[in-house]
Each structure stands twice: as structure tokens, then as C-alpha cells.
Scaffold this active site. Structure first.
Site, PDB file in Angstrom:
ATOM      1  N   ASP A   1    -128.262   9.191  -1.400  1.00 12.26           N
ATOM      2  CA  ASP A   1    -127.882   7.894  -0.430  1.00 12.26           C
ATOM      3  C   ASP A   1    -126.121   7.497  -1.135  1.00 12.26           C
ATOM      4  O   ASP A   1    -126.620   6.820  -1.992  1.00 12.26           O
ATOM      5  CB  ASP A   1    -127.794   7.358   0.116  1.00 12.26           C
ATOM      6  CG  ASP A   1    -129.111   8.225   1.715  1.00 12.26           C
ATOM      7  OD1 ASP A   1    -128.485   9.389   1.875  1.00 12.26           O
ATOM      8  OD2 ASP A   1    -130.077   7.381   2.300  1.00 12.26           O
TER       9      ASP A   1
ATOM     10  N   ASP B   1    -133.623  13.783  12.276  1.00 13.52           N
ATOM     11  CA  ASP B   1    -134.081  12.503  12.127  1.00 13.52           C
ATOM     12  C   ASP B   1    -135.248  11.823  13.265  1.00 13.52           C
ATOM     13  O   ASP B   1    -135.155  12.038  14.504  1.00 13.52           O
ATOM     14  CB  ASP B   1    -133.088  11.006  12.983  1.00 13.52           C
ATOM     15  CG  ASP B   1    -132.508  11.270  11.258  1.00 13.52           C
ATOM     16  OD1 ASP B   1    -132.418  11.896  10.241  1.00 13.52           O
ATOM     17  OD2 ASP B   1    -131.224  10.730  10.923  1.00 13.52           O
TER      18      ASP B   1
END
Lengths: 194, 251
Positions: free
Chosen positions: B130, B11
Site C-alpha cells: 500500500d 474485501d
């Protein structure tokens, strides 16, 4: 030594040129026929669709230029498929350097495209010097070349097929040496030494 | 045989690697290029970079970072985070990314998937989903897990593959950051329902969790972040364990 990467509408030219930089080769990315004809080594990468890529090569008259070359030539992925007779992708005639036809993977139990690392076996020619049998290479493709007289490496994905082809000065690999770690780098070094 | 893939995820925020726990409480975990090189050497099969800043003014920084990564690593990598247009994708692929991952933008405009796969090929279009299990079903979330939609993950997965997605990156928000294992049931359901590879994400805590998601979850690849960043699991040890358990793995 002059190494040329053919620029066309289906290239991942940048990845290949970065991979060559990592082994100390600064390649020229071009679609200029004279530059290609006078190069010591020629690489045709490719990520894209076969019929539109062939159309582009014909418009630029690069199809006849490529077939006339006598220096070591390496087609990668779609680049290799374009060196074959015919591709089911877009139903197009290709360059006809290798005898094979290019077919779609149609095995219902397998995912298409094949994406990831698979092994190569029955390795032939100096292109694979220092690369062991069953080495993994990175592949992303939905179409494959059948086995034939020009096969210099095989892979299994529902069927045994050609992951590398050779005829005279012409080499083609279905996998991506520029993305295949150390083994891929060795293959590029071998090609540069041919 | 085609090998199962181990994919560390980095990330990225302001050019640095970070890892959130349950999408929050971000911790700094180092320089992305250094980490990427180390992962490639340790046997990672692929890398995913998710830009969690991804605002317009940061886009240029991301492009420069992608070029730097492409110069230095010799395995494939995917870039995601805030990608919403053909132009974004074109810039990232030209900078050297092998694939791009889209999420919220595809939910807002599903035709974007078709446009991207027509122009660049399905092989470089990864759809990130997600999902969160609540009220007896798996629902799709957008904006980094902040906004719930009425889409069900299985339906959405089938739809995006029809539109041209070449791969699915499936993150279970219930599992993410818990280190209690991947969401086996939804991973299996989606992997068996679509004909493209599925990357399982969220919940990796032990090497057994990876075995479980490959065998029982039918995943084609497994992604994790913090356990690799903080060296709780070494990639090479993980791969040896999986190979010893008869899972096809590249060592």
C-alpha cells in the site's frame, strides 16, 4: 471407477480433488502403492520443488510404482516435469517416462515465473477433445519442457515449449486444468473418459 | 502469448463482501462465494479475497470460507488480510487457496517472505504494497493504510523480490476509491524494476483506465473492486474493449 490422486510433498491435492468433485468424481488421495496400482485413473498434481519431490517419491518407492503403471496417468505442472528425464531445478534425475529435459526460463525480457493464462496450440490426442486451438490455460512455472516426440500441445513464452506430453498411457500437462475454467474442466473430463 | 489478467477483489468482513472508499466508509456488497462464481463465469482471470476483519477469532470463519470458495470456483484465487505466520499460510493453502498475500507482517519481519517462499514456493507468495505519494515520493504504509513507514515503494519492491516474493500487488492509496485511474508512474517504475508480475490496484473507474495501466503502466494484471461489484463495468465488455485495443486478453 477408482480415481487416485498421489499424495506427496509437492501437491496441491485439494484443488485437484475439488475440481474432480465438480465433475462428479470422488478421488482417493493416497501414497499407498497398492491403492495406486489398483486404480483405474491416477493423477499426480504438483506445486513445489523438483529434487525434494523426487527424493520423496524414491523414499516411498513410488518412482518404480509410477513407471510400472498401465492405466491412464496424468501429471500436472511439477507432476508433468517429474515424468521427464532430468530437471535443472535441484539438478535431479526424474522418472524418465518422457524424453524431455526440464530447463529454467532464462529470457531476460520476460518475467519468471510465467504466471497467468497462455494459449495452447498443435493439440493432439483425445485429451484435448472439444478444446479448440489457441484455448487459454492457467500456468504458473519457472521451468519448462522442451519440444520433442512426446509433445501433444505447445505454448510460447519467449520460446515454443511443451505444455502437454504423452507416451502410451502417460499424459502430462504443464498448465493447471483444475484452475483453467471451463476448458480445464473439459480436459479433466476427457482424461477420466480415457 | 501470456494474457494480461483482470482480477476482481473481494474485501471480506465477517464472511460478507464489502468495499471501502479510501479504506473507510464500508458498504455491503454481497455473499463472497456467489460473487466469486459469478465473476468466474463472467471471465475474471483470478480473484483476490482480502479479509479486513482478520482478527484471531475470525480466522476459523475465514478458513471455512476459503474451503467453500475453492470447492466452487475453477480459477485461481489469492487470500490476504492479517496473515502473519507460516502457520496462517499453511492453513489457508491447505484450505484451497492458490496464493496468499502478505503486507504488514512482511514489513515488520522481512525474513518471513524468505521463510514462506522457501517452504511453499515463490509462486504462492504475493506481496501487497500500500503506497501513498507525498513529499515527492511513494511511501509504504502498513495496517491497511493507517500507519506510514519510511520505506519507499520502489526500494521495498526490489527488496521483497530478492527475498522471494513471487508477485506484487501494488495499491496506490492516492488513487484508491477515486475512480480517476491507476497510478501509472509508480506501477511502471516497479514493473520495470522487478522480474515478477505486478498487479496494479486502486483507481479504476473506466475501461480506458485498464488500457492505460497495461500499456503505459506495464502492469501484468489489474485489480478492481467496487466498479465490478456495482456493475459499473462488466468484465466481458472490458475484456472485449482491451482485445480490440490489441492487448492480449483471454476471452
Amino acid at each position: 471407477m477408482k480415481t487416485v490422486i498421489i499424495k506427496y510433498n509437492a501437491g496441491n491435492t485439494r484443488s485437484v480433488s475439488f475440481a474432480l468433485e465438480r465433475i462428479g468424481i470422488n478421488a482417493l488421495i493416497t501414497d499407498d502403492a497398492d491403492e495406486i496400482l489398483t486404480a483405474d485413473k491416477v493423477i499426480m498434481p504438483g506445486v513445489g520443488e523438483a529434487s525434494s519431490a523426487m527424493q520423496y517419491l524414491r523414499e516411498k518407492k513410488l518412482d518404480t510404482v509410477i513407471c510400472s503403471l498401465t492405466q491412464p496417468f496424468l501429471g500436472i505442472c511439477l507432476g508433468m516435469q517429474l515424468m521427464c528425464n532430468y530437471s535443472e531445478e535441484g539438478k535431479t534425475n526424474c522418472l524418465g517416462i518422457f524424453d524431455q529435459d526440464i530447463k529454467l526460463f532464462t529470457f531476460s525480457e520476460l518475467k519468471v515465473p510465467q504466471m497467468g493464462w497462455n494459449t495452447i496450440t498443435d493439440l493432439k490426442t483425445n485429451l484435448f477433445r472439444g478444446i479448440k486451438e489457441n484455448e487459454y490455460q492457467y500456468l504458473v512455472h519457472s521451468y519448462y519442457a522442451e519440444l520433442g516426440n512426446n509433445t501433444i500441445a505447445k505454448t510460447n513464452y519467449g520460446i515454443n515449449y511443451s505444455t502437454a506430453l504423452n507416451k502410451n498411457n502417460f499424459y502430462g500437462v504443464q498448465f493447471h486444468p483444475e484452475k483453467s475454467g471451463v476448458a480445464g474442466q473439459t480436459l479433466l473430463e476427457n482424461f477420466i473418459k480415457l | 502469448m501470456l494474457a494480461k489478467r483482470i482480477i476482481p477483489c473481494l474485501d471480506i468482513k465477517d464472511g460478507r463482501t464489502v468495499k471501502g472508499v479510501n479504506f473507510e466508509n464500508i458498504r455491503d456488497a454481497g455473499d463472497p462465494v456467489e460473487l466469486a462464481i459469478a465473476y468466474a463465469q463472467q471471465g475474471a482471470d483470478e480473484l483476490v479475497f482480502l479479509d479486513i476483519t482478520a482478527t484471531n477469532e475470525k480466522r476459523k470463519t475465514l478458513i471455512e470460507l476459503v474451503t467453500r470458495i475453492a470447492k466452487h470456483i475453477n480459477i485461481p484465487f489469492t487470500v490476504g488480510g492479517g496473515i502473519s505466520s507460516i502457520e496462517d499460510v499453511s492453513l489457508l493453502l491447505n484450505a484451497g487457496a492458490d496464493k496468499i498475500s502478505i503486507n504488514s507482517a512482511a514489513i515488520k519481519d522481512p525474513q518471513l517472505i524468505k521463510k514462506l517462499s522457501d517452504q511453499f514456493g515463490s509462486q504462492c507468495v504475493v506481496l501487497a504494497i500500500d503506497t501513498k505519494f507525498e513529499n515527492n515520493d511513494w511511501f509504504v504504509y502498513l495496517n491497511g493504510g493507517r500507519i506510514k513507514t519510511e520505506l519507499k515503494a520502489l526500494d521495498w519492491a526490489k527488496q521483497i523480490v530478492e527475498l522471494g516474493a513471487g508477485e506484487i500487488l501494488l495499491t496506490s492509496m492516492n488513487n484508491d476509491g477515486t475512480k480517476k485511474g491507476f497510478a501509472i508512474d509508480i506501477t511502471k517504475q516497479i514493473s520495470e524494476a522487478v522480474n515478477v508480475p505486478v498487479i496494479a490496484s486502486g483507481g479504476a473507474g473506466t475501461i480506458e483506465h485498464f488500457k492505460d495501466v497495461f500499456i503505459n503502466g506495464k502492469a501484468d494484471a489489474a485489480l478492481a473492486a467496487s466498479i465490478f461489484h456495482f456493475k459499473e463495468i462488466e468484465i466481458i465488455e472490458l475484456k472485449k474493449y482491451l482485445k480490440n485495443n490489441h492487448i492480449e486478453i483471454r476471452i
